[in-house]
Design an enzyme around this catalytic site. Structure first.
Site, mmCIF file in Angstrom:
data_model
loop_
_atom_site.group_PDB
_atom_site.id
_atom_site.type_symbol
_atom_site.label_atom_id
_atom_site.label_comp_id
_atom_site.label_asym_id
_atom_site.label_seq_id
_atom_site.Cartn_x
_atom_site.Cartn_y
_atom_site.Cartn_z
ATOM 1 N N LYS A 3 0.840 -1.209 0.000
ATOM 2 C CA LYS A 3 0.000 0.000 0.000
ATOM 3 C C LYS A 3 0.866 1.246 0.000
ATOM 4 C CE LYS A 3 -3.855 -2.304 2.283
ATOM 5 N NZ LYS A 3 -4.597 -2.630 3.496
ATOM 6 N N GLN B 181 -4.766 -1.420 9.676
ATOM 7 C CA GLN B 181 -4.730 -2.760 9.070
ATOM 8 C C GLN B 181 -5.334 -3.798 10.017
ATOM 9 O OE1 GLN B 181 -3.847 -3.335 5.925
ATOM 10 N NE2 GLN B 181 -3.995 -5.550 5.992
ATOM 11 N N ASP C 201 -11.294 2.916 3.933
ATOM 12 C CA ASP C 201 -11.663 1.501 3.840
ATOM 13 C C ASP C 201 -13.166 1.332 3.598
ATOM 14 O OD1 ASP C 201 -9.574 -0.424 4.155
ATOM 15 O OD2 ASP C 201 -9.352 0.129 6.275
HETATM 16 N N1 GUN Z 1 -7.003 -6.582 6.189
HETATM 17 C C1 GUN Z 1 -7.238 -7.307 5.051
HETATM 18 N N2 GUN Z 1 -7.791 -6.518 4.099
HETATM 19 C C2 GUN Z 1 -7.917 -5.284 4.647
HETATM 20 C C3 GUN Z 1 -8.409 -4.056 4.148
HETATM 21 O O1 GUN Z 1 -8.879 -3.927 3.000
HETATM 22 N N3 GUN Z 1 -8.358 -2.995 5.022
HETATM 23 C C4 GUN Z 1 -7.879 -3.119 6.298
HETATM 24 N N4 GUN Z 1 -7.891 -2.031 7.073
HETATM 25 N N5 GUN Z 1 -7.408 -4.259 6.785
HETATM 26 C C5 GUN Z 1 -7.433 -5.332 5.959
#
Ligand code: GUN
Length: 295
Positions: A53, A97, A120
């Site tokens: 990311k 995350q 998100d």
């Molecule tokens: N863990 C796995 N996929 C995601 C996501 O799209 N966002 C977040 N914040 N955590 C994750």
């Protein structure tokens, strides 16, 4: 006939070009877009996701504020960090995350992140807007799935889409998006208690696998000519690889691919699209921050 391979790697590269222009325009206008990523603990898969990311944000010209915190971080410390990022006008998107280390309350975190910075699309307010068909942000993985289909000319209107998995990250929000007026799919959501599962999956024009179970969907569960979207990213042991593992999806590619007209690979399918949609949401959040009429 060989199926079409729906490459998220290629498509996300194309969309990144568009986002780079948007980010440059925002920066020139005095609002350099900025994404804050919080990661607690040392889950190796989470570290890989977060690294990807941050690298993608860099490529597009989005600034990152990274907060790597130990697994021993308390709920109060984590919430203080989020509150500080909420209050910082230079930060447009905040992502914490998941999953959080044992003992921390993910729901409190989800509710605390300012809905205007919730890139998100996990906050109940934003999920509510999504459910009403008036989304402010599009949840990243579902948006990535839709974008991958629409930009490859795969029509979803009137199609029967069967989704395996009802998670808050993928299955449920994807079912909302697909059933919106204007998208117009007919959606079936399956889960661990679904009866006659293979009977349902064999009715799917489009089958989306989001169970988190490696290679679970096999050829006999898929209709001839279906489109298959594999959201899974699972590590399985592989002594022949240097790292000792390899990545596989929720779909048993070898038996499923020959039955399809189009299928996503793992890796390089939905995964890169999820990240690109996160960047798109961050740009959207930065735009809204400069627009007082935005909700
Ligand atoms: N863990 C796995 N996929 C995601 C996501 O799209 N966002 C977040 N914040 N955590 C994750």
């Amino acid at each position: 006939m060989e199926p079409r391979i729906l490459s998220g790697k290629v498509l996300s590269g194309e969309i990144e070009q568009e986002l780079r222009r948007d980010a440059a325009a925002l920066t020139a206008g005095g609002t350099p877009p900025c994404l804050a990523v919080i990661l607690l603990g040392d889950n190796p898969a989470s570290h890989t996701y977060v690294r990807n990311k941050i690298k993608a944000a860099e490529r597009v010209g989005i600034a990152s504020r990274d907060r790597f915190m130990p697994a021993t971080t308390s709920q109060a410390e984590l919430e203080a960090e989020i509150s500080a990022l909420n209050a910082d006008p230079a930060v447009h998107g905040i992502l914490c995350q998941m999953p959080l280390p044992e003992g921390l309350n993910a729901e409190r975190v989800t509710r605390l992140i300012d809905p205007a910075k919730d890139v998100d699309c996990f906050h109940p307010f934003n999920v509510g807007l999504l459910a009403m068909g008036i989304p402010r942000f599009y949840p990243c993985t579902p948006a990535g799935v839709l974008e991958l289909m629409s930009r490859n000319g795969i029509e979803v209107s009137g199609q029967h889409v069967v989704i395996l998995g009802r998670s808050n990250i993928t299955g449920r929000p994807l079912s909302l998006l697909l059933s919106h007026k204007g998208t117009d799919a007919t959606v079936t959501v399956c889960h661990s208690r679904t009866r006659e599962l293979a009977t349902l999956t064999r009715q799917a024009d489009i089958l989306v696998a989001a169970t988190g179970i490696p290679q679970w969907v096999t050829g006999e569960m898929v209709k001839e000519g279906a489109v298959v979207i594999d959201v899974g990213i699972n590590r399985i042991d592989d002594a022949s690889r240097k790292q000792g593992y390899r990545l596989v999806g929720d779909v048993d590619y070898a038996t499923v691919a020959p039955k399809t007209t189009a299928i996503t690979p793992v890796p390089g399918g939905v995964g890169p699209m999820t990240i690109t949609m996160l960047l798109r949401n961050t740009i959207q959040a930065a735009r809204m921050a400069g627009d007082s009429s935005a909700i």
